[in-house]
Design an enzyme around this catalytic site. Structure first.
Site, mmCIF file in Angstrom:
data_model
loop_
_atom_site.group_PDB
_atom_site.id
_atom_site.type_symbol
_atom_site.label_atom_id
_atom_site.label_comp_id
_atom_site.label_asym_id
_atom_site.label_seq_id
_atom_site.Cartn_x
_atom_site.Cartn_y
_atom_site.Cartn_z
ATOM 1 C CB SER A 85 -0.969 -0.052 1.181
ATOM 2 O OG SER A 85 -1.977 0.916 1.065
ATOM 3 C CG ASP A 130 -7.134 -2.280 -3.185
ATOM 4 O OD1 ASP A 130 -7.513 -1.203 -2.700
ATOM 5 O OD2 ASP A 130 -5.947 -2.664 -3.124
ATOM 6 C CG HIS A 141 -5.888 -2.191 0.422
ATOM 7 N ND1 HIS A 141 -5.135 -1.730 -0.622
ATOM 8 C CD2 HIS A 141 -5.299 -1.716 1.556
ATOM 9 C CE1 HIS A 141 -4.135 -1.004 -0.160
ATOM 10 N NE2 HIS A 141 -4.205 -0.987 1.166
#
Length: 347
Positions: A193, A284, A314
């Site tokens: 991320s 996501d 995610h």
């Protein structure tokens, strides 16, 4: 459940959670509800079950005070901790002025490959402890030492403080690989991320380029909203509102969000990027920008393996302790890391 769960030790709640995931599939389906389909994809039962249970907490990743969000993430990750069959030794390292933690699996020979890892959390939350389980898994199953980097967080330290720390820690690792017990010719960079964002920036900016990149659902472009931000705006763990909150804390000057150090997808030249395994999650908000970055790399002639785990959400790397699809996905990534650094040593 929110108030109750906070009074129960994380180990107990985590045990109950793993017990639910061990139930027969028909029972889990009853708990999770009818299958979820979107954009031609079907959400994995494991992911749907976790989302159903998480809704009882009525808590988002972002929003409110950063200190509260940090505590919530720390607690949530404690619920997912699971031991590995192989012990991992850790020690604190000062990577220049940046705190870091070195992970060394038992029995790993001196001169192993090294992964420099940057944790996720929207540049605002997350730390060495929230991603301890991920680093242990990658160390054991990737057959590498892992140096996890504790870069400064926003809003106390806004962009580009995290980038500066990421580059400093990388430079330290490259210069001191042998002291860390690693092979100086087999150093990978990775992150999830926001950490994937920092890993990508390091791979573009560092004087000594990484030999391999492992990117989990990276944030690569803060300047625009792509289709997946709308398709999966809410209800799938990371929300669009979370991303707005993270971005506003990290880089409040919108004009700077198009800088390559904030949005590596917009870098003028990516031709020198290392061979890469980039994995996205189908459900996501960041899916499309991660895949756009993989295409940009491929178009520039960079060897890149793009893998969409189309039935996952995610953050799945942090969820491997629940087993099932989460563990399958991180196992594939660990295998890609092991292969990628092995190939680097043959060059």
């Amino acid at each position: 459940m929110s108030a109750l769960s906070e009074r129960v030790p994380p180990a107990v709640v985590g045990g109950v959670l793993r017990g639910v995931f061990a139930l027969p599939e028909p029972v889990k389906r009853v708990i999770a509800g009818a299958p979820v389909h979107r954009d031609g994809q079907r959400l994995a039962l494991d992911a749907q079950l976790l989302l159903s249970l998480s809704r009882l907490e009525q808590r988002n990743l972002g929003g409110g005070r950063p200190a509260d969000a940090r505590r919530a993430m720390e607690r949530s990750n404690k619920l997912l901790v699971r031991s590995l069959p192989r012990p991992v030794k850790t020690r604190d390292v000062a990577a220049g002025d940046v705190p870091a933690r070195l992970y060394t699996p038992a029995g790993l020979a001196e001169g192993s490959p090294l992964l420099v890892f940057y944790h996720g959390g929207g540049w605002v939350i997350g730390d060495l402890d929230t991603h301890d389980s991920v680093c242990r898994y990658l160390a054991v199953n990737g057959e590498v030492r892992v140096l996890s980097v504790g870069y400064r967080l926003a809003p106390e330290h806004r962009y580009p403080a995290a980038v500066d720390d990421a580059l400093e820690a990388w430079a330290y690792a490259a210069a001191h690989a042998r002291e860390l017990g690693a092979d100086p010719d087999a150093i990978a960079v990775g992150g999830d991320s926001a950490g994937g964002n920092l890993a990508a920036v390091v791979a573009l900016r560092a004087e000594r380029r990484p030999d391999f990149a492992l990117l989990f659902y990276p944030a690569t472009d803060m300047s625009v909203r792509r289709r997946s931000r709308e398709l999966f705006a809410e209800g799938f763990f990371l929300t669009d509102a979370d991303m707005v909150w993270f971005s506003d804390h990290y880089c409040p000057e919108e004009a700077r969000r198009a800088e390559p150090d904030a949005s590596p997808l917009l870098a003028a030249d990516v031709a020198g990027f290392p061979p890469t395994y980039l994995v996205t999650a189908g459900f996501d908000p960041l899916r499309d920008e991660g895949e756009a970055f993989a295409k940009r790399l491929a178009d520039a002639g960079v060897p890149v393996a793009l893998r969409r785990q189309e039935d996952l959400i995610h953050g799945f790397a942090n969820m491997w302790g629940l087993g099932g699809r989460f563990r399958e996905a991180i196992a594939e990534a660990a295998g890609a890391l092991r292969t990628g650094v092995a190939r680097a040593r043959l060059r």
